[in-house]
Design an enzyme around this catalytic site. Sequence first.
Site, PDB file in Angstrom:
ATOM      1  N   ASP A 109       0.842  -1.197   0.000  1.00 47.44           N
ATOM      2  CA  ASP A 109       0.000   0.000   0.000  1.00 47.44           C
ATOM      3  C   ASP A 109       0.879   1.250   0.000  1.00 47.44           C
ATOM      4  O   ASP A 109       2.047   1.199   0.388  1.00 47.44           O
ATOM      5  CB  ASP A 109      -0.889   0.028   1.249  1.00 47.44           C
ATOM      6  CG  ASP A 109      -1.830  -1.169   1.293  1.00 47.44           C
ATOM      7  OD1 ASP A 109      -2.145  -1.714   0.224  1.00 47.44           O
ATOM      8  OD2 ASP A 109      -2.230  -1.545   2.406  1.00 47.44           O
TER       9      ASP A 109
HETATM   10  N1  URA Z   1      -1.095  -5.987   3.864  1.00 52.25           N
HETATM   11  C1  URA Z   1      -1.607  -4.725   3.881  1.00 52.25           C
HETATM   12  O1  URA Z   1      -2.628  -4.481   4.497  1.00 52.25           O
HETATM   13  N2  URA Z   1      -0.949  -3.768   3.196  1.00 52.25           N
HETATM   14  C2  URA Z   1       0.205  -3.981   2.534  1.00 52.25           C
HETATM   15  O2  URA Z   1       0.760  -3.052   1.957  1.00 52.25           O
HETATM   16  C3  URA Z   1       0.728  -5.268   2.533  1.00 52.25           C
HETATM   17  C4  URA Z   1       0.064  -6.261   3.195  1.00 52.25           C
END
Ligand code: URA
Length: 247
Positions: A109
């Site tokens: 993310d």
């Molecule tokens: N899980 C998440 O919630 N976000 C990420 O970026 C990676 C794994």
Amino acid sequence: MSKANKKERIDKIISSRGIASRSEAKLLVKKGQVALNGAIVTDSSVKADENDLITIDGKAVSQERYVYIMLNKPVGVVSATDDKRYKTVVDIIPDEFKRRNLFPAGRLDKDTTGFCLITDDGDFAHNILSPSKHITKTYIATLDSLIDYEEGRRCFEEGVVLKDGTVLLSAKLSLLDTSDKPVYKVIIKEGKYHQIKRMFASLGAKVVALERVAMGGLALDEALNPGESRLITADELKSIVENDERF
Ligand code: URA
């Protein structure tokens, strides 16, 4: 000792190293920007192999077919190859690592930091990301509030059922620190959308910071500050799969 390799056209070699398309490579040769073992070539049909040094404007062309980069992704950068609004992980790697077909192997993310693997090797990326291969990804998650640790461990191990009904594979949870905000280590074997955040949400907690610290058996290099990257060695690459702690 030099290897006996099949010789290939110089324009083909340049394009296979992801530096230019085939027609761009031909143009570079035509313009006299390409040298083979120190001598400028102007004919793209000239052949070379791995024992030859090819340079473009004096800079050596890598002998490696593919490139594998470890980036310590900072907050605010997106795991994509291009984006209209934000810088991408490919934008922020140094020019000397850049090739045409680089992409991040797996998504983090925008607000997640840590180990982002960038490559131009599609088969390799598929192998480490395919849910059937169960290559682990290790995260450090900071939460807004404590969870019931024993319940969390049990739920993660049994396989969290997300709000939309998705049943996740077994995951490992360990508590690292409670001195300020609670910090947990989580190891998962797949990579669903917002997976870690949704796993903790199912226990009633919000993730306020998330960092990926390992992919399979390869840990993020602690010497890399956020935004910095380096090439992954052949041994490290193997260790992703070979040293992975399967469970
Ligand atoms: N899980 C998440 O919630 N976000 C990420 O970026 C990676 C794994």
